[in-house]
Design a protein around this motif. Structure first.
Motif, PDB file in Angstrom:
ATOM      1  N   GLU A  21       0.815  -1.217   0.000  1.00 24.52           N
ATOM      2  CA  GLU A  21       0.000   0.000   0.000  1.00 24.52           C
ATOM      3  C   GLU A  21       0.852   1.273   0.000  1.00 24.52           C
ATOM      4  O   GLU A  21       0.324   2.374  -0.072  1.00 24.52           O
ATOM      5  N   ALA A  22       2.163   1.118   0.068  1.00 20.72           N
ATOM      6  CA  ALA A  22       3.040   2.281   0.241  1.00 20.72           C
ATOM      7  C   ALA A  22       2.923   3.286  -0.888  1.00 20.72           C
ATOM      8  O   ALA A  22       3.131   4.489  -0.687  1.00 20.72           O
ATOM      9  N   HIS A  23       2.582   2.822  -2.073  1.00 22.17           N
ATOM     10  CA  HIS A  23       2.484   3.728  -3.219  1.00 22.17           C
ATOM     11  C   HIS A  23       1.422   4.807  -3.025  1.00 22.17           C
ATOM     12  O   HIS A  23       1.451   5.847  -3.688  1.00 22.17           O
ATOM     13  N   ALA A  24       0.475   4.559  -2.110  1.00 21.30           N
ATOM     14  CA  ALA A  24      -0.636   5.489  -1.911  1.00 21.30           C
ATOM     15  C   ALA A  24      -0.316   6.605  -0.918  1.00 21.30           C
ATOM     16  O   ALA A  24      -1.147   7.487  -0.700  1.00 21.30           O
ATOM     17  N   ILE A  25       0.859   6.577  -0.312  1.00 22.69           N
ATOM     18  CA  ILE A  25       1.206   7.609   0.683  1.00 22.69           C
ATOM     19  C   ILE A  25       1.449   8.934  -0.028  1.00 22.69           C
ATOM     20  O   ILE A  25       2.388   9.066  -0.811  1.00 22.69           O
ATOM     21  N   ALA A  26       0.600   9.916   0.281  1.00 22.08           N
ATOM     22  CA  ALA A  26       0.712  11.224  -0.362  1.00 22.08           C
ATOM     23  C   ALA A  26       1.024  12.344   0.615  1.00 22.08           C
ATOM     24  O   ALA A  26       1.413  13.441   0.203  1.00 22.08           O
ATOM     25  N   LYS A  27       0.849  12.084   1.903  1.00 27.74           N
ATOM     26  CA  LYS A  27       1.089  13.089   2.942  1.00 27.74           C
ATOM     27  C   LYS A  27       2.161  12.575   3.896  1.00 27.74           C
ATOM     28  O   LYS A  27       2.444  11.375   3.947  1.00 27.74           O
ATOM     29  N   PRO A  28       2.768  13.451   4.689  1.00 27.22           N
ATOM     30  CA  PRO A  28       3.894  13.041   5.533  1.00 27.22           C
ATOM     31  C   PRO A  28       3.537  11.937   6.534  1.00 27.22           C
ATOM     32  O   PRO A  28       2.486  11.960   7.172  1.00 27.22           O
ATOM     33  N   LEU A  29       4.455  10.985   6.659  1.00 28.03           N
ATOM     34  CA  LEU A  29       4.323   9.864   7.586  1.00 28.03           C
ATOM     35  C   LEU A  29       5.635   9.706   8.343  1.00 28.03           C
ATOM     36  O   LEU A  29       6.704   9.719   7.740  1.00 28.03           O
ATOM     37  N   MET A  30       5.547   9.547   9.666  1.00 33.27           N
ATOM     38  CA  MET A  30       6.716   9.285  10.501  1.00 33.27           C
ATOM     39  C   MET A  30       6.476   7.996  11.276  1.00 33.27           C
ATOM     40  O   MET A  30       5.390   7.784  11.835  1.00 33.27           O
ATOM     41  N   LEU A  31       7.499   7.124  11.304  1.00 32.05           N
ATOM     42  CA  LEU A  31       7.405   5.879  12.054  1.00 32.05           C
ATOM     43  C   LEU A  31       8.545   5.802  13.057  1.00 32.05           C
ATOM     44  O   LEU A  31       9.710   6.009  12.703  1.00 32.05           O
ATOM     45  N   HIS A  32       8.204   5.473  14.307  1.00 35.30           N
ATOM     46  CA  HIS A  32       9.180   5.273  15.375  1.00 35.30           C
ATOM     47  C   HIS A  32       9.378   3.773  15.569  1.00 35.30           C
ATOM     48  O   HIS A  32       8.421   3.040  15.860  1.00 35.30           O
ATOM     49  N   ILE A  33      10.640   3.312  15.443  1.00 31.20           N
ATOM     50  CA  ILE A  33      10.929   1.879  15.434  1.00 31.20           C
ATOM     51  C   ILE A  33      11.947   1.532  16.524  1.00 31.20           C
ATOM     52  O   ILE A  33      13.139   1.827  16.396  1.00 31.20           O
ATOM     53  N   PRO A  34      11.499   0.914  17.630  1.00 24.79           N
ATOM     54  CA  PRO A  34      12.460   0.424  18.630  1.00 24.79           C
ATOM     55  C   PRO A  34      13.127  -0.845  18.112  1.00 24.79           C
ATOM     56  O   PRO A  34      12.452  -1.789  17.702  1.00 24.79           O
ATOM     57  N   THR A  35      14.444  -0.881  18.136  1.00 28.15           N
ATOM     58  CA  THR A  35      15.156  -1.981  17.473  1.00 28.15           C
ATOM     59  C   THR A  35      14.987  -3.322  18.174  1.00 28.15           C
ATOM     60  O   THR A  35      15.184  -4.367  17.550  1.00 28.15           O
ATOM     61  N   GLU A  36      14.633  -3.309  19.464  1.00 26.04           N
ATOM     62  CA  GLU A  36      14.443  -4.568  20.194  1.00 26.04           C
ATOM     63  C   GLU A  36      12.968  -4.886  20.409  1.00 26.04           C
ATOM     64  O   GLU A  36      12.607  -5.567  21.368  1.00 26.04           O
ATOM     65  N   ASP A  37      12.119  -4.407  19.498  1.00 21.79           N
ATOM     66  CA  ASP A  37      10.681  -4.652  19.592  1.00 21.79           C
ATOM     67  C   ASP A  37      10.414  -6.148  19.441  1.00 21.79           C
ATOM     68  O   ASP A  37      10.655  -6.734  18.387  1.00 21.79           O
ATOM     69  N   HIS A  38       9.885  -6.774  20.507  1.00 20.01           N
ATOM     70  CA  HIS A  38       9.672  -8.219  20.463  1.00 20.01           C
ATOM     71  C   HIS A  38       8.410  -8.605  19.705  1.00 20.01           C
ATOM     72  O   HIS A  38       8.140  -9.789  19.519  1.00 20.01           O
ATOM     73  N   PHE A  39       7.644  -7.605  19.233  1.00 16.65           N
ATOM     74  CA  PHE A  39       6.497  -7.870  18.365  1.00 16.65           C
ATOM     75  C   PHE A  39       6.792  -7.555  16.900  1.00 16.65           C
ATOM     76  O   PHE A  39       6.053  -7.989  16.016  1.00 16.65           O
ATOM     77  N   VAL A  40       7.822  -6.778  16.656  1.00 21.83           N
ATOM     78  CA  VAL A  40       8.208  -6.395  15.290  1.00 21.83           C
ATOM     79  C   VAL A  40       9.692  -6.704  15.153  1.00 21.83           C
ATOM     80  O   VAL A  40      10.547  -5.907  15.537  1.00 21.83           O
ATOM     81  N   GLY A  41      10.011  -7.884  14.650  1.00 22.94           N
ATOM     82  CA  GLY A  41      11.378  -8.384  14.667  1.00 22.94           C
ATOM     83  C   GLY A  41      12.293  -7.772  13.625  1.00 22.94           C
ATOM     84  O   GLY A  41      11.882  -6.922  12.820  1.00 22.94           O
ATOM     85  N   PRO A  42      13.552  -8.190  13.619  1.00 24.63           N
ATOM     86  CA  PRO A  42      14.550  -7.608  12.709  1.00 24.63           C
ATOM     87  C   PRO A  42      14.180  -7.709  11.235  1.00 24.63           C
ATOM     88  O   PRO A  42      14.424  -6.767  10.468  1.00 24.63           O
ATOM     89  N   GLU A  43      13.585  -8.831  10.818  1.00 31.96           N
ATOM     90  CA  GLU A  43      13.218  -8.967   9.406  1.00 31.96           C
ATOM     91  C   GLU A  43      12.130  -7.976   9.026  1.00 31.96           C
ATOM     92  O   GLU A  43      12.180  -7.371   7.941  1.00 31.96           O
ATOM     93  N   ALA A  44      11.161  -7.793   9.906  1.00 35.61           N
ATOM     94  CA  ALA A  44      10.094  -6.824   9.637  1.00 35.61           C
ATOM     95  C   ALA A  44      10.658  -5.405   9.595  1.00 35.61           C
ATOM     96  O   ALA A  44      10.290  -4.596   8.725  1.00 35.61           O
ATOM     97  N   GLN A  45      11.540  -5.096  10.536  1.00 35.82           N
ATOM     98  CA  GLN A  45      12.151  -3.766  10.544  1.00 35.82           C
ATOM     99  C   GLN A  45      12.965  -3.529   9.278  1.00 35.82           C
ATOM    100  O   GLN A  45      12.922  -2.435   8.691  1.00 35.82           O
ATOM    101  N   ALA A  46      13.704  -4.548   8.830  1.00 39.21           N
ATOM    102  CA  ALA A  46      14.503  -4.407   7.613  1.00 39.21           C
ATOM    103  C   ALA A  46      13.616  -4.162   6.401  1.00 39.21           C
ATOM    104  O   ALA A  46      13.959  -3.359   5.517  1.00 39.21           O
ATOM    105  N   ALA A  47      12.468  -4.836   6.350  1.00 36.20           N
ATOM    106  CA  ALA A  47      11.541  -4.640   5.232  1.00 36.20           C
ATOM    107  C   ALA A  47      10.983  -3.223   5.217  1.00 36.20           C
ATOM    108  O   ALA A  47      10.839  -2.612   4.146  1.00 36.20           O
ATOM    109  N   ILE A  48      10.688  -2.698   6.397  1.00 34.70           N
ATOM    110  CA  ILE A  48      10.177  -1.333   6.489  1.00 34.70           C
ATOM    111  C   ILE A  48      11.236  -0.343   6.020  1.00 34.70           C
ATOM    112  O   ILE A  48      10.956   0.597   5.255  1.00 34.70           O
ATOM    113  N   HIS A  49      12.468  -0.543   6.457  1.00 33.04           N
ATOM    114  CA  HIS A  49      13.542   0.350   6.017  1.00 33.04           C
ATOM    115  C   HIS A  49      13.762   0.243   4.510  1.00 33.04           C
ATOM    116  O   HIS A  49      13.959   1.269   3.835  1.00 33.04           O
TER     117      HIS A  49
END
Length: 232
Positions: A154-182
Motif C-alpha cells: 500500500e506504500a504507493h498510496a502515501i501522499a502526505k507526511p508519515l513518521m514511524l518510530h521503530i524500537p530496534t528490540e521490539d519483540h512484536f516487530v522483529g529484525p526482518e520486519a524492521q529491515a523490510a520497512i527500512h
C-alpha cells in the motif's frame, strides 16, 4: 476541557465513542490519538491532554467499540495484557481505518478543524500507517506499529507526511520486519523513519513499566515538531 463524544460512522449505522480534549481558544489543528490494544486508558487520555495544552483538538476513538466498548486495560497486569491480546485477535483493522476516516470527517465537518493529523501506538501505529495509505489525513505518526511490513504493497498510496518510530528490540516487530520497512521507506520522500537502539515495544507509554524516559521524550519531541509543521 475533556468530554466523551459520539462520532457517526461513515455508513451512519452507529456511533464511535471517543475521548475529546479541547484546547483553550481556537484549535491550531486536530490530532487523533489512536490507542494501543489497551483501550482509551489513562495513558491515552494523558496524551490527548498534552496535545490540548499545546493548542490542538485531540480525540481518541474507542477502537474496540464494536465488541468491547469502554474497555480500559493496564499492560503491567498480566491478566489484562492477556485480555488485550484477545481483543487484538478479534479486531479487524479494515474496520479500524474506516473509523479513523469517520473521525477525520467529523473533525473537519462538525468541529470545523481544517488540518488533521494522527499519532498511533502499537495497533494504533498500524492504523496510523493505514490512515496514511487509505485516507486524506494531513500527517500520520506511528509508534512501534505492528504488521506494517505485511502491508507494504500500500506504500504507493502515501501522499502526505508519515513518521514511524521503530524500537530496534521490539519483540512484536522483529529484525526482518524492521529491515523490510527500512527497505521500503528509507528513500521515500514522504516517510521519515527513526530507530531507537535497544528499546522495546511500548517505550513511549505515558506511564508504567514499559516506558523509557529518554526514548519517550526523544520520540515525542520529534512527533510534536513533525505534526506541528505538517498541520500549520
Amino acid at each position: 476541557m475533556a468530554e466523551t463524544v459520539q462520532i457517526p460512522t461513515l455508513d451512519q449505522s452507529g456511533t464511535i465513542p471517543a475521548h475529546l480534549a479541547r484546547p483553550a481558544g481556537t484549535p491550531k489543528g486536530a490530532v487523533i490519538v489512536i490507542p494501543e490494544i489497551f483501550g482509551v486508558n489513562e495513558g491515552i487520555r494523558r496524551k490527548c491532554a498534552n496535545w490540548a495544552e499545546k493548542g490542538y483538538l485531540a480525540v481518541a476513538p474507542d477502537i474496540f467499540w464494536r465488541f468491547a466498548p469502554g474497555v480500559e486495560l493496564n499492560p503491567d497486569i498480566p491478566e489484562q495484557m492477556n485480555e488485550a491480546f484477545g481483543y487484538f485477535q478479534q479486531y479487524d483493522a479494515n474496520d479500524g481505518v474506516v473509523d479513523i476516516e469517520a473521525t477525520i470527517r467529523w473533525l473537519r465537518g462538525s468541529e470545523g478543524v481544517a488540518k488533521v493529523g494522527c499519532a498511533g501506538y502499537c495497533l494504533g501505529g498500524r492504523l496510523a500507517y493505514m490512515a496514511a495509505t487509505r485516507t486524506d489525513i494531513d500527517a500520520s505518526v506511528g509508534y512501534y506499529g505492528v504488521m506494517i511490513d505485511q502491508m507494504l504493497d500500500e506504500a504507493h498510496a502515501i501522499a502526505k507526511p508519515l513518521m514511524l518510530h521503530i524500537p530496534t528490540e521490539d519483540h512484536f516487530v522483529g529484525p526482518e520486519a524492521q529491515a523490510a520497512i527500512h527497505a521500503a521507506f528509507d528513500n521515500h520522500a514522504k516517510v521519515t523513519l527513526h530507530d531507537y537502539a535497544g528499546l522495546d515495544h511500548g517505550f513511549a507509554a505515558e506511564m508504567g513499566n514499559r516506558r523509557n524516559e529518554a526514548g519517550a521524550q526523544l520520540a515525542d519531541g520529534r512527533t510534536e515538531a513533525f505534526l506541528i509543521a505538517s498541520l500549520a
